[in-house]
Design an enzyme around this catalytic site. Structure first.
Site, short mmCIF file in Angstrom:
data_model
loop_
_atom_site.label_atom_id
_atom_site.label_comp_id
_atom_site.label_asym_id
_atom_site.label_seq_id
_atom_site.Cartn_x
_atom_site.Cartn_y
_atom_site.Cartn_z
N HIS A 169 0.84 -1.19 0.00
CA HIS A 169 0.00 0.00 0.00
C HIS A 169 0.88 1.25 0.00
CE1 HIS A 169 -3.31 -2.53 2.03
NE2 HIS A 169 -3.85 -2.06 0.92
N CYS A 256 -3.19 1.05 9.80
CA CYS A 256 -4.34 0.28 9.29
C CYS A 256 -5.23 -0.32 10.37
CB CYS A 256 -3.86 -0.79 8.32
SG CYS A 256 -2.64 -1.89 8.96
#
Ligand code: CIR
Length: 261
Positions: A169, A256
């Site tokens: 990511h 996250c």
């Protein structure tokens, strides 16, 4: 708009890890996380969030979605609205819809990402005025277009970045330190995307420390990265170090495991 909507938060949402977290997605064939240690580390993360001044909504574990502890990938929370995303991994696709009712309890405006593009929250770094959106294995052009048009309504200008292909990511390799400063790996900084910002480069060999998260007066940093710790302390940041060895085994980081707003 508050002055620093990018790191001044009063609330956060987390989801407890389920025993199925040991089956979480990962790049490569690394070892499974130890569930008990994962729980302990998650509890410490939650305690640190509360200490940083946010009121938590703690959601129960969901065995059906092994990666659902990584709640950031399913939604984006702004000050006045939440955006329900479309995660790019098939096993995570349903997480967003599953989260929707919770978002509806917190936000008067809940917007579904239009179209059929995919986008993971881990690919989005918000500053006060910009949204850096990384194209990745999970986030595609259609996802970028859809999110950029929504974010424009909330005064964010979106910047598209081709995330280097070996990075899961966009935020795996960067995090916001303050409204004008980004902690980023040399590799990500080399894309030139942060030209309007001051960049503090992650010390060589400690790339996994890049995914920091700034919450109010503190910056969460993964423990065991002494050079990053020294560098950020020297730069004047107030750090909280957290051991996330088990989330890291399935490519999870600090940002996250919560949605902050
Ligand atoms: C996944 O591959 O989707 C999870 N195992 C890890 C997700 C980490 N999310 C993030 O960095 N935003």
């Amino acid at each position: 708009m508050s002055k620093n909507r990018c790191f001044q938060f009063s609330r956060a949402i987390t989801r407890s890890p389920a025993p199925t977290v040991v089956d979480g997605l990962r790049d490569g064939d690394g070892s499974d996380p130890d569930f008990t240690t994962f729980q302990t580390q998650h509890k410490a993360y939650i305690a640190a969030l509360e200490k940083a001044g946010v009121k938590l909504t703690r959601l129960p574990q969901t065995a059906k979605f092994p990666d659902s502890v990584f709640i950031e990938d399913a939604a984006i929370c702004l000050q006045d609205a939440a955006i329900v995303l479309r995660p790019g991994a098939p096993s995570r696709f349903g997480e967003a819809e599953f989260l929707r009712p919770v978002l509806e309890q917190h936000f008067s405006k809940v917007i579904d990402l239009p179209g059929d593009g995919t986008l993971d929250g881990g690919d989005v770094l918000l500053t006060n005025h910009h949204a850096f959106i990384g194209l990745s294995e999970r986030t595609n052009q259609a996802g970028f277009d859809a999110l950029a048009s929504i974010l424009l309504q909330f005064d964010y200008q979106s910047i598209k970045v081709e995330t280097p292909s070996d990075i899961l990511h966009f935020k795996t390799d960067c995090g916001l330190l303050d409204e004008g400063t980004i902690f980023a790996t040399k590799k990500l900084a080399a894309t030139g995307c942060f030209s309007d910002y001051r960049v503090i480069e992650v010390p060589e060999g400690e790339e996994a420390a890049a995914n920091i998260v700034r919450i109010n007066d503190v910056v969460f940093l993964s423990s065991n990265y002494p050079n990053s710790k020294k560098l950020l302390q020297k730069s004047g940041y107030n750090l909280v170090t957290l051991d996330i060895s088990e989330p890291a085994k399935i490519d999870g980081g600090l940002s996250c495991m919560s949605l902050r707003f």
